[in-house]
Structure formats: C-alpha cells, structure tokens
Scaffold this active site. Structure first.
Site, PDB file in Angstrom:
ATOM      1  CB  SER A 194       0.306  -6.753   4.211  1.00 19.67           C
ATOM      2  OG  SER A 194       0.608  -5.457   3.777  1.00 19.67           O
TER       3      SER A 194
ATOM      4  CE1 TYR B 141      -4.311  -5.122   5.739  1.00 22.26           C
ATOM      5  CE2 TYR B 141      -2.296  -4.044   5.000  1.00 22.26           C
ATOM      6  CZ  TYR B 141      -3.257  -5.034   4.845  1.00 22.26           C
ATOM      7  OH  TYR B 141      -3.156  -5.936   3.830  1.00 22.26           O
TER       8      TYR B 141
ATOM      9  CE  LYS C 104      -3.999  -8.807   6.137  1.00 16.40           C
ATOM     10  NZ  LYS C 104      -4.736  -9.954   5.598  1.00 16.40           N
TER      11      LYS C 104
HETATM   12  N1  UFG Z   1      -1.437   7.356  -2.943  1.00 12.54           N
HETATM   13  C1  UFG Z   1      -1.577   8.663  -3.290  1.00 12.54           C
HETATM   14  N2  UFG Z   1      -2.830   9.139  -3.561  1.00 12.54           N
HETATM   15  C2  UFG Z   1      -3.935   8.344  -3.514  1.00 12.54           C
HETATM   16  C3  UFG Z   1      -3.778   6.983  -3.163  1.00 12.54           C
HETATM   17  C4  UFG Z   1      -2.511   6.511  -2.877  1.00 12.54           C
HETATM   18  O1  UFG Z   1      -0.604   9.423  -3.348  1.00 12.54           O
HETATM   19  O2  UFG Z   1      -5.047   8.843  -3.756  1.00 12.54           O
HETATM   20  C5  UFG Z   1      -0.092   6.824  -2.669  1.00 12.54           C
HETATM   21  C6  UFG Z   1       0.062   6.238  -1.283  1.00 12.54           C
HETATM   22  O3  UFG Z   1       0.460   7.221  -0.363  1.00 12.54           O
HETATM   23  C7  UFG Z   1       1.141   5.191  -1.535  1.00 12.54           C
HETATM   24  C8  UFG Z   1       0.913   4.753  -2.984  1.00 12.54           C
HETATM   25  O4  UFG Z   1       0.148   5.786  -3.571  1.00 12.54           O
HETATM   26  O5  UFG Z   1       2.406   5.780  -1.459  1.00 12.54           O
HETATM   27  C9  UFG Z   1       0.161   3.469  -3.081  1.00 12.54           C
HETATM   28  O6  UFG Z   1      -0.986   3.575  -2.248  1.00 12.54           O
HETATM   29  P1  UFG Z   1      -2.113   2.457  -2.187  1.00 12.54           P
HETATM   30  O7  UFG Z   1      -3.171   2.982  -1.284  1.00 12.54           O
HETATM   31  O8  UFG Z   1      -2.491   2.071  -3.567  1.00 12.54           O
HETATM   32  O9  UFG Z   1      -1.357   1.226  -1.557  1.00 12.54           O
HETATM   33  P2  UFG Z   1      -0.542   1.159  -0.191  1.00 12.54           P
HETATM   34  O10 UFG Z   1       0.904   1.185  -0.558  1.00 12.54           O
HETATM   35  O11 UFG Z   1      -0.986   2.129   0.803  1.00 12.54           O
HETATM   36  O12 UFG Z   1      -1.036  -0.211   0.365  1.00 12.54           O
HETATM   37  C10 UFG Z   1      -0.937  -1.374  -0.374  1.00 12.54           C
HETATM   38  C11 UFG Z   1      -1.987  -2.356   0.088  1.00 12.54           C
HETATM   39  C12 UFG Z   1      -1.734  -2.704   1.507  1.00 12.54           C
HETATM   40  C13 UFG Z   1      -0.323  -3.147   1.697  1.00 12.54           C
HETATM   41  C14 UFG Z   1       0.643  -2.155   1.145  1.00 12.54           C
HETATM   42  C15 UFG Z   1       2.020  -2.660   1.238  1.00 12.54           C
HETATM   43  O13 UFG Z   1      -3.274  -1.806  -0.053  1.00 12.54           O
HETATM   44  O14 UFG Z   1      -2.589  -3.762   1.844  1.00 12.54           O
HETATM   45  O15 UFG Z   1       0.319  -1.907  -0.207  1.00 12.54           O
HETATM   46  O16 UFG Z   1       2.837  -2.018   0.333  1.00 12.54           O
HETATM   47  F1  UFG Z   1      -0.057  -3.266   3.002  1.00 12.54           F
END
Ligand code: UFG
Length: 329
Positions: free
Chosen positions: A116, A140, A144
């Site tokens: 990741s 998390y 990884k």
């Molecule tokens: N976000 C919001 N509101 C929400 C959900 C997400 O603002 O309801 C934002 C998060 O803060 C983030 C972006 O949208 O900035 C993307 O969030 P995600 O939860 O879709 O994805 P993440 O970036 O947190 O995580 C994903 C994968 C992880 C990985 C990561 C690396 O789920 O496994 O990308 O970039 F580690």
C-alpha cells in the site's frame, strides 16, 4: 498448476481472479468471506478459510497443485487500524506469516503481495518514488511495510521470490459490469459519493477542509482496479520467467482532491451530491501521488483506464446496476 489467491473474493482480489480465469489459469480463491462475496469468484474454486488458520492453509496447499500465490487478504481501513491496531497486526502480519510459512513448507516460491501507499506516510516529494523514506502514519501502513520487510528476509532464508505492489487508491469496477466494489461498512470515498448520488446516503463528509492543498481537501491518486489486476498478472509472469523480486508503486501519477472527486461524480451521475466538511480523519496524509515509472519500465505495465472520469464512470455503472452490491434485496 494453480494459483492461490488469498482474498480472491474481495474487491481487488476478485478483479485479479477474473483476469487469471480469463487467461485460462486454474485459480483457488481462499477467502474468509468477511469482506468477500461468493458471487465474485468468476468460476474459480472457492476455499472458505482464514489467514489465521494455519492448518487450513496447509490443507489447501496439500489438496491443490499450487505453484504461485497472490496475497490480497488483509484488513485495509486506515481509520479502523488506528483504533484497532492489534487486529491489523494480527491479520496483516501474523496472518501473512502463516501464509509464508505454509508456502515454505510446500516449497512454493512465487508470491505477489498487495502492499500500500500507506507505507510512506506523509510524503517528502510527490510523485512518490519507490525509494522514498517509509514513515507510515497508521498501523495499517506499518503492517504492510512490516510484511514487505519480512519478505526480503524470507527470500534470503527460504528462497521465496516476491513482488510487492503498493496500491495508491484502488477504485472503479471491471468494465464487464460483472464485478465491482461492495464493502460493508463502506469507508472508501468514491463508493460513498456514489451512494449519495443513489440517495442511499444523505451526504458525504469531507474529512478535513484545512489541509495544505489548493482546495483544503486531501489529494489522492486513483488507479483503476482492472489496471491493478493487470499489474498482478505482469508481476506473476515476471517471477514465473525467472525475474527478480521487486517492489512497485501503483498509481496514475495524477492527484485529485476529495472535492474534485465529488464535483466530477456529480457531472458523471447527473445527480446532486451533498457534502459537508468535517474533522480530519486520524492517520490521513494530505497528499499521496505515485510515481509508477518503475513498473512501466521494468514490466511494461500501462494503465488502460488512467482517467479519473473513466474510473468514476465504471464505478457508477457498477453501483447503479447493483445498488445493493452482490446481494439481491
Ligand atoms: N474521504 C472523505 N470522506 C469519506 C471517505 C474518504 O473525505 O467519507 C477522504 C479521505 O480522507 C481520503 C480520500 O477521501 O483523503 C480517500 O479516502 P479512502 O478512504 O477512499 O482511501 P484512503 O486514501 O484512505 O486509503 C486508500 C486505501 C488504503 C491505502 C491508501 C493509500 O484504502 O488501503 O488508499 O493511498 F493505504
């Protein structure tokens, strides 16, 4: 010979299983069905099992002519990992160690590992190259990174060769319309935004509006899940052909803010998407954008769906035709 795919019925795993099956491979999907769906098997052989069940893993290797492994099964919610670190280290490290142990016992040498972008933490430079310092900001990402490091030691000690693919933001759905994203509960941005478009949620909360980014919301690199699946096939072929172990960043090299994702989703769905700015989410870095030059150069990977518009469109096709995911309700 067969490929064992752990987490083969989950979101990214099922897309790799589909490509493997389409290319005529024999596939065993090993999944505990916590997040996986039997309907996502693409006709692969299903083994219901958990990574923490070493005997079940051993039994699976005993029963099937497996010669390579793709390892997707994991807990993957950044926010949850901050409140439940024990669970994340248990499944993602101990569970992965069980898998590697069973591989060693059965003399299986090829492993493709779902790593990741979370291994990097807050980046010092973007786009992020593979050699960038690793300072995970959440358990998390650390889990990884730990298994990436364990794999390097396992190669020296036991001869297991591995390719670790560090996904940035896996998103979209297979253009066939047969498989897509279905998490309960859903934490990922694009499906949540599309659930608002489908009137299944009232609004999306933007996690923080005061980040050091042009519009104040977090920036991510969204990469199509079918392109990720394709990278797994390339990586497997490389190891099968005697290629070396490697680590690759998997993204498109373009960052989009949460607000941009919401705006583009409104345009694609033709529906208003209500959003509110809430507090920051624990463990989130402000900006994650990949440099994927290395896998392009070394394995010839080229994303087929690099445009955010196509990624959201394929996700919308899936969610609007499967408003309840795989379950018929
Ligand atoms: N976000 C919001 N509101 C929400 C959900 C997400 O603002 O309801 C934002 C998060 O803060 C983030 C972006 O949208 O900035 C993307 O969030 P995600 O939860 O879709 O994805 P993440 O970036 O947190 O995580 C994903 C994968 C992880 C990985 C990561 C690396 O789920 O496994 O990308 O970039 F580690």
């Amino acid at each position: 010979m067969a490929i064992l795919v752990t987490g083969g019925l989950g979101y990214v795993g099922s897309h790799a299983v589909k490509l493997l099956m389409d290319s005529g491979r024999e596939v065993i999907s090993y999944d505990n069905l916590l997040f996986g769906h039997k309907e996502a098997s693409s006709g692969s052989t299903i083994v219901v099992g958990d990574l923490l069940d070493l005997d079940k893993l051993r039994d699976t290797f005993d029963r099937h002519p497996i010669d390579s492994v793709m390892h997707f099964a994991a807990l993957a919610d950044v926010g949850d990992s901050v409140t439940n670190p024990h669970q994340y280290y248990s499944v993602n490290v101990t569970g992965s160690l069980n898998l590697a142990k069973a591989m060693v016992e059965h003399n299986i040498k090829n492993l493709i590992f779902s790593s990741s972008a979370a291994v990097f933490g807050e980046p010092e430079v973007v786009p992020i190259p593979e050699g960038h310092p690793k300072n995970p900001t959440n358990p998390y990402g650390r889990s990884k990174l730990m298994f990436e490091e364990i794999l390097a030691e396992f190669e020296v000690a036991y001869g297991i060769k591995s390719v670790s693919l560090r996904y940035f933001n896996a998103s979209g759905a297979d253009p066939s319309g047969l498989i897509g994203e279905d998490h309960t509960p859903e934490h990922h941005l694009i499906p949540i935004v599309l659930q608002v478009a489908l009137a299944q949620r009232e609004q999306v909360t933007i996690f923080g509006g005061d980040w050091d980014t042009p519009d104040g919301s977090c920036i991510r690199d969204y990469v199509h899940v079918t392109d990720l699946a394709q990278a797994h096939l390339r990586a497997l072929e490389s190891l099968e052909n005697g290629g070396p172990s490697a680590v690759y960043n998997m993204g498109n090299g373009s960052g989009y803010s949460v607000k941009e994702v919401i705006r583009l989703s409104e345009e694609i769905t033709g529906k208003p998407i209500k959003s509110v700015v809430g507090p920051r989410r624990a463990g989130d870095p402000a900006r994650l954008v990949a440099s994927s030059d290395r896998i392009k150069k070394e394995l010839g990977w080229e994303p087929k769906y690099p445009e955010l518009r196509t990624i959201i469109k394929t996700a919308w096709d899936w969610h609007s035709s499967h408003p309840n995911g795989y379950s018929v309700r």
